[in-house]
Motif scaffolding. Structure first.
Motif, PDB file in Angstrom:
ATOM      1  N   LEU A  51      14.903 -13.517  19.899  1.00 22.78           N
ATOM      2  CA  LEU A  51      14.501 -12.199  19.424  1.00 22.78           C
ATOM      3  C   LEU A  51      14.103 -11.287  20.575  1.00 22.78           C
ATOM      4  CD1 LEU A  51      13.875 -10.364  16.984  1.00 22.78           C
ATOM      5  CD2 LEU A  51      11.568 -11.355  16.943  1.00 22.78           C
ATOM      6  N   VAL A  52      13.291 -11.796  21.499  1.00 28.48           N
ATOM      7  CA  VAL A  52      12.836 -10.979  22.621  1.00 28.48           C
ATOM      8  C   VAL A  52      13.987 -10.654  23.567  1.00 28.48           C
ATOM      9  CG1 VAL A  52      11.366 -10.965  24.681  1.00 28.48           C
ATOM     10  CG2 VAL A  52      10.451 -11.737  22.498  1.00 28.48           C
ATOM     11  N   THR A  53      14.837 -11.636  23.835  1.00 28.55           N
ATOM     12  CA  THR A  53      15.989 -11.389  24.706  1.00 28.55           C
ATOM     13  C   THR A  53      16.911 -10.340  24.099  1.00 28.55           C
ATOM     14  OG1 THR A  53      15.915 -13.653  25.558  1.00 28.55           O
ATOM     15  CG2 THR A  53      17.971 -12.459  25.845  1.00 28.55           C
ATOM     16  N   THR A  54      17.123 -10.413  22.806  1.00 29.09           N
ATOM     17  CA  THR A  54      18.000  -9.454  22.129  1.00 29.09           C
ATOM     18  C   THR A  54      17.393  -8.058  22.104  1.00 29.09           C
ATOM     19  OG1 THR A  54      18.882 -11.227  20.727  1.00 29.09           O
ATOM     20  CG2 THR A  54      19.232  -8.967  19.983  1.00 29.09           C
ATOM     21  N   LEU A  55      16.090  -7.972  21.850  1.00 29.06           N
ATOM     22  CA  LEU A  55      15.446  -6.663  21.732  1.00 29.06           C
ATOM     23  C   LEU A  55      15.229  -5.985  23.079  1.00 29.06           C
ATOM     24  CD1 LEU A  55      12.730  -7.306  18.972  1.00 29.06           C
ATOM     25  CD2 LEU A  55      14.895  -6.089  18.729  1.00 29.06           C
ATOM     26  N   THR A  56      14.998  -6.763  24.155  1.00 33.01           N
ATOM     27  CA  THR A  56      14.607  -6.159  25.431  1.00 33.01           C
ATOM     28  C   THR A  56      15.604  -6.388  26.563  1.00 33.01           C
ATOM     29  OG1 THR A  56      13.352  -8.072  26.250  1.00 33.01           O
ATOM     30  CG2 THR A  56      12.195  -6.521  24.785  1.00 33.01           C
ATOM     31  N   GLY A  57      16.236  -7.563  26.620  1.00 36.01           N
ATOM     32  CA  GLY A  57      17.116  -7.899  27.731  1.00 36.01           C
ATOM     33  C   GLY A  57      16.404  -8.027  29.061  1.00 36.01           C
ATOM     34  N   SER A  58      15.088  -8.214  29.044  1.00 34.35           N
ATOM     35  CA  SER A  58      14.280  -8.238  30.268  1.00 34.35           C
ATOM     36  C   SER A  58      13.801  -9.648  30.588  1.00 34.35           C
ATOM     37  CB  SER A  58      13.063  -7.323  30.112  1.00 34.35           C
ATOM     38  OG  SER A  58      12.097  -7.566  31.107  1.00 34.35           O
ATOM     39  N   PRO A  59      14.057 -10.156  31.815  1.00 33.25           N
ATOM     40  CA  PRO A  59      13.498 -11.459  32.197  1.00 33.25           C
ATOM     41  C   PRO A  59      11.976 -11.489  32.133  1.00 33.25           C
ATOM     42  CG  PRO A  59      15.219 -10.803  33.737  1.00 33.25           C
ATOM     43  CD  PRO A  59      14.940  -9.609  32.862  1.00 33.25           C
ATOM     44  N   LEU A  60      11.337 -10.367  32.498  1.00 28.17           N
ATOM     45  CA  LEU A  60       9.879 -10.317  32.482  1.00 28.17           C
ATOM     46  C   LEU A  60       9.342 -10.371  31.051  1.00 28.17           C
ATOM     47  CD1 LEU A  60       7.439 -10.158  34.320  1.00 28.17           C
ATOM     48  CD2 LEU A  60       7.545  -7.660  34.154  1.00 28.17           C
ATOM     49  N   ALA A  61      10.032  -9.691  30.116  1.00 28.86           N
ATOM     50  CA  ALA A  61       9.607  -9.730  28.719  1.00 28.86           C
ATOM     51  C   ALA A  61       9.738 -11.143  28.153  1.00 28.86           C
ATOM     52  CB  ALA A  61      10.430  -8.747  27.891  1.00 28.86           C
ATOM     53  N   LEU A  62      10.811 -11.845  28.513  1.00 24.80           N
ATOM     54  CA  LEU A  62      10.968 -13.227  28.072  1.00 24.80           C
ATOM     55  C   LEU A  62       9.911 -14.110  28.715  1.00 24.80           C
ATOM     56  CD1 LEU A  62      12.515 -15.443  26.577  1.00 24.80           C
ATOM     57  CD2 LEU A  62      14.041 -15.605  28.555  1.00 24.80           C
ATOM     58  N   GLY A  63       9.652 -13.897  30.008  1.00 22.06           N
ATOM     59  CA  GLY A  63       8.594 -14.649  30.678  1.00 22.06           C
ATOM     60  C   GLY A  63       7.249 -14.430  30.015  1.00 22.06           C
ATOM     61  N   ALA A  64       7.027 -13.214  29.511  1.00 22.59           N
ATOM     62  CA  ALA A  64       5.761 -12.916  28.843  1.00 22.59           C
ATOM     63  C   ALA A  64       5.590 -13.734  27.570  1.00 22.59           C
ATOM     64  CB  ALA A  64       5.674 -11.426  28.529  1.00 22.59           C
ATOM     65  N   VAL A  65       6.705 -14.067  26.898  1.00 20.74           N
ATOM     66  CA  VAL A  65       6.612 -14.929  25.716  1.00 20.74           C
ATOM     67  C   VAL A  65       6.107 -16.314  26.132  1.00 20.74           C
ATOM     68  CG1 VAL A  65       7.898 -16.066  23.869  1.00 20.74           C
ATOM     69  CG2 VAL A  65       8.435 -13.704  24.480  1.00 20.74           C
ATOM     70  N   PHE A  66       6.691 -16.871  27.186  1.00 19.25           N
ATOM     71  CA  PHE A  66       6.245 -18.173  27.691  1.00 19.25           C
ATOM     72  C   PHE A  66       4.760 -18.124  28.065  1.00 19.25           C
ATOM     73  CE2 PHE A  66      10.756 -18.835  28.095  1.00 19.25           C
ATOM     74  CZ  PHE A  66      10.948 -20.202  28.078  1.00 19.25           C
ATOM     75  N   ILE A  67       4.384 -17.069  28.783  1.00 19.97           N
ATOM     76  CA  ILE A  67       2.999 -16.964  29.260  1.00 19.97           C
ATOM     77  C   ILE A  67       2.036 -16.802  28.092  1.00 19.97           C
ATOM     78  CG2 ILE A  67       1.416 -15.517  30.592  1.00 19.97           C
ATOM     79  CD1 ILE A  67       3.823 -14.931  32.459  1.00 19.97           C
ATOM     80  N   GLU A 380       1.202 -23.574  34.476  1.00 11.31           N
ATOM     81  CA  GLU A 380       2.480 -23.125  33.922  1.00 11.31           C
ATOM     82  C   GLU A 380       2.548 -21.599  33.854  1.00 11.31           C
ATOM     83  OE1 GLU A 380       4.811 -25.099  30.936  1.00 11.31           O
ATOM     84  OE2 GLU A 380       3.165 -26.494  30.588  1.00 11.31           O
ATOM     85  N   SER A 381       1.451 -20.964  33.454  1.00 15.04           N
ATOM     86  CA  SER A 381       1.441 -19.502  33.347  1.00 15.04           C
ATOM     87  C   SER A 381       1.692 -18.839  34.697  1.00 15.04           C
ATOM     88  CB  SER A 381       0.108 -19.028  32.765  1.00 15.04           C
ATOM     89  OG  SER A 381      -0.078 -19.514  31.452  1.00 15.04           O
ATOM     90  N   VAL A 382       1.010 -19.331  35.725  1.00 14.23           N
ATOM     91  CA  VAL A 382       1.196 -18.768  37.070  1.00 14.23           C
ATOM     92  C   VAL A 382       2.637 -19.002  37.542  1.00 14.23           C
ATOM     93  CG1 VAL A 382       0.512 -18.988  39.492  1.00 14.23           C
ATOM     94  CG2 VAL A 382      -1.234 -18.998  37.688  1.00 14.23           C
ATOM     95  N   SER A 383       3.153 -20.192  37.288  1.00 18.75           N
ATOM     96  CA  SER A 383       4.508 -20.532  37.696  1.00 18.75           C
ATOM     97  C   SER A 383       5.534 -19.623  37.017  1.00 18.75           C
ATOM     98  CB  SER A 383       4.777 -21.999  37.368  1.00 18.75           C
ATOM     99  OG  SER A 383       6.072 -22.392  37.753  1.00 18.75           O
ATOM    100  N   ILE A 384       5.408 -19.455  35.713  1.00 20.52           N
ATOM    101  CA  ILE A 384       6.362 -18.635  34.956  1.00 20.52           C
ATOM    102  C   ILE A 384       6.246 -17.172  35.335  1.00 20.52           C
ATOM    103  CG2 ILE A 384       6.946 -17.813  32.644  1.00 20.52           C
ATOM    104  CD1 ILE A 384       6.066 -20.640  31.658  1.00 20.52           C
TER     105      ILE A 384
END
Length: 435
Positions: A51-67, A380-384
């Motif tokens: 969902l996030v990848t489709t809506l934003t296309g941003s690596p940082l936005a996807l990373g924010a989901v992980f974080i 993990e948060s710092v790494s991502i």
């Protein structure tokens, strides 16, 4: 079932899996509830990444989901440990399941790029609630098993997490492609309610202090006591860093898998991510079983942890030498490397958890496991965040990121072998020489 504290059972005398499941009703109900909720969770996770990848296309936005799935957990985990050590763990787990069943339905409202911020709020709420459930379950395992069942129970729980990751990621990827994220979020909500029903039928004794005074007034003192317990018991403190040592590089590497999914399956992001995370699940399921079978001497486990961390990094770095195409042979080879990498990480996770459970008395166990989660989630948060920021800024390519963070993980494994293993050996020698 009475609380069990004896730790003098030989690893070679552990109960079998069938014996544990058939003969221990309390563990069986806890295990089934966990199995069902984990299946829904992995459906949910793949849907969120897509969902996030489709809506934003941003690596940082996807990373924010992980974080967002980790950092709130790290922040609240010390307080969660206090709660787990003060209140009825069974009721806490039931309450957490019911609350999460409600929260995940909020994801149904997110369907525009401008609403992604609310998605992070909902993820954070789900994670904060889950931060109580996980240490409660980990702390409860020694209370519903005998000493000879404990390693088997941990291996089975770890393998269950892994199997549900494999099955949930594969089916979740397909369900997201065919049914859409909305159906997946309904499934996840229902899985929490089913889990609560099974846990409600479980009797979980515990040997902890009764609540005294205001939780807010006593939290700081109790958290300080937990950290002091780690400092004054080095054999516990060292092992509490095992998962975090893996996570320093491993967090970024798992995040990179989600980006790699679009490379191996262009136009079918959910399916690509699902396949790669399925491989991760297969690996983490195999690892605990292999470790339980091959390494029956607990004294070898610290060396196994360091070697496993390094092996995981090596396998991820090797992914860059396989062509990233949709050809089945290339995808299969990438998946094989991921399986081996997470077979190693799953072994590290299981033996470190068992050692923490055996070395920590019940009244401190919730705080110790919450600290364990605090360390791993922070790492993990710092790494991502670092990986996603470097990719968003264009300072690293995806290929370079696999090499950099794979190399970092190898270095962490070697550091563990050089620093922790000698201290464990010295502690064993001192224990043998003591009168």
């Amino acid at each position: 079932m009475a609380t069990h504290t004896s730790h003098d059972v030989s690893v070679a005398d552990n109960a079998g899996y069938a014996e544990l499941i058939v003969g221990n009703g309390n563990f069986r109900r806890l295990w089934i509830g966990t199995l069902i909720s984990l299946l829904g969770d992995w459906f949910n996770t793949i849907a969120l990444y897509t969902l996030v990848t489709t809506l934003t296309g941003s690596p940082l936005a996807l990373g924010a989901v992980f974080i967002t799935k980790m950092l709130p957990w790290a922040v609240v985990s010390p307080l969660a440990g206090v709660i787990v050590d003060r209140f009825n763990r069974r009721r806490l787990m039931i309450g957490a399941d019911i609350a999460r069943a409600v929260v995940v339905l909020g994801f149904l409202l997110i369907d525009q790029p401008g609403e992604v911020g609310w998605l992070y709020v909902l993820i954070a709420a789900q994670v904060v609630i889950g931060s109580v459930f996980q240490p409660a379950k980990s702390a409860a395992l020694p209370n519903v098993t005998t000493p000879r069942e404990l390693l088997t129970a941990n291996a089975l729980m770890s393998a269950t997490w892994s199997t549900m990751l494999a099955v949930g990621a594969a089916l979740g990827g397909l369900a997201t492609e065919w049914l859409g994220p909305e159906a997946v979020f309904w499934i996840d909500s229902a899985s929490y309610l089913v889990s609560a029903v099974f846990i409600a039928g479980t009797r979980i004794p515990q040997d902890t202090d009764a609540p005294q005074g205001s939780m807010l007034r006593s939290a700081a003192r109790e958290i300080t006591d937990g950290w002091r317990h780690l400092r004054t018991h080095p054999r516990i403190g060292r092992i509490a860093f095992a998962k975090a040592t893996w996570a320093a590089g491993g967090g970024a590497l798992v995040y990179l898998l989600a980006l790699l999914g679009n490379e191996v399956a262009p136009g079918a992001i959910a399916a690509g991510i699902g396949v790669l995370f399925m491989a991760r699940g297969i690996g983490t399921g195999i690892g605990p079983v292999v470790v339980r079978a091959l390494f029956t001497d607990e004294k070898t486990w610290p060396r196994v942890m360091g070697a496993a961390i390094a092996a995981c990094g090596l396998c991820y770095a090797a992914v860059v030498w396989v062509p990233w195409t949709t050809a089945w042979q290339h995808v299969t080879l990438i998946c094989a490397l991921i399986i081996v990498a997470h077979g190693a990480s799953g072994g590290n996770w299981t033996v470190s958890s068992v050692l923490l459970q055996k070395r920590t008395e019940d009244r401190y166990r919730g705080r110790v496991f919450s600290t364990d989660w605090l360390l791993v989630m922070t790492a993990e948060s710092v790494s991502i965040f670092t990986a996603s920021l470097l990719l968003e800024a264009g300072w690293l390519t995806l290929v370079q990121s696999f090499l950099v963070f794979g190399g970092l993980q190898v270095a962490c494994g070697l550091a563990w072998l050089a620093i922790v293993v000698p201290r464990e050996r010295a502690a064993d020698d001192a224990a043998r020489q003591a009168p």
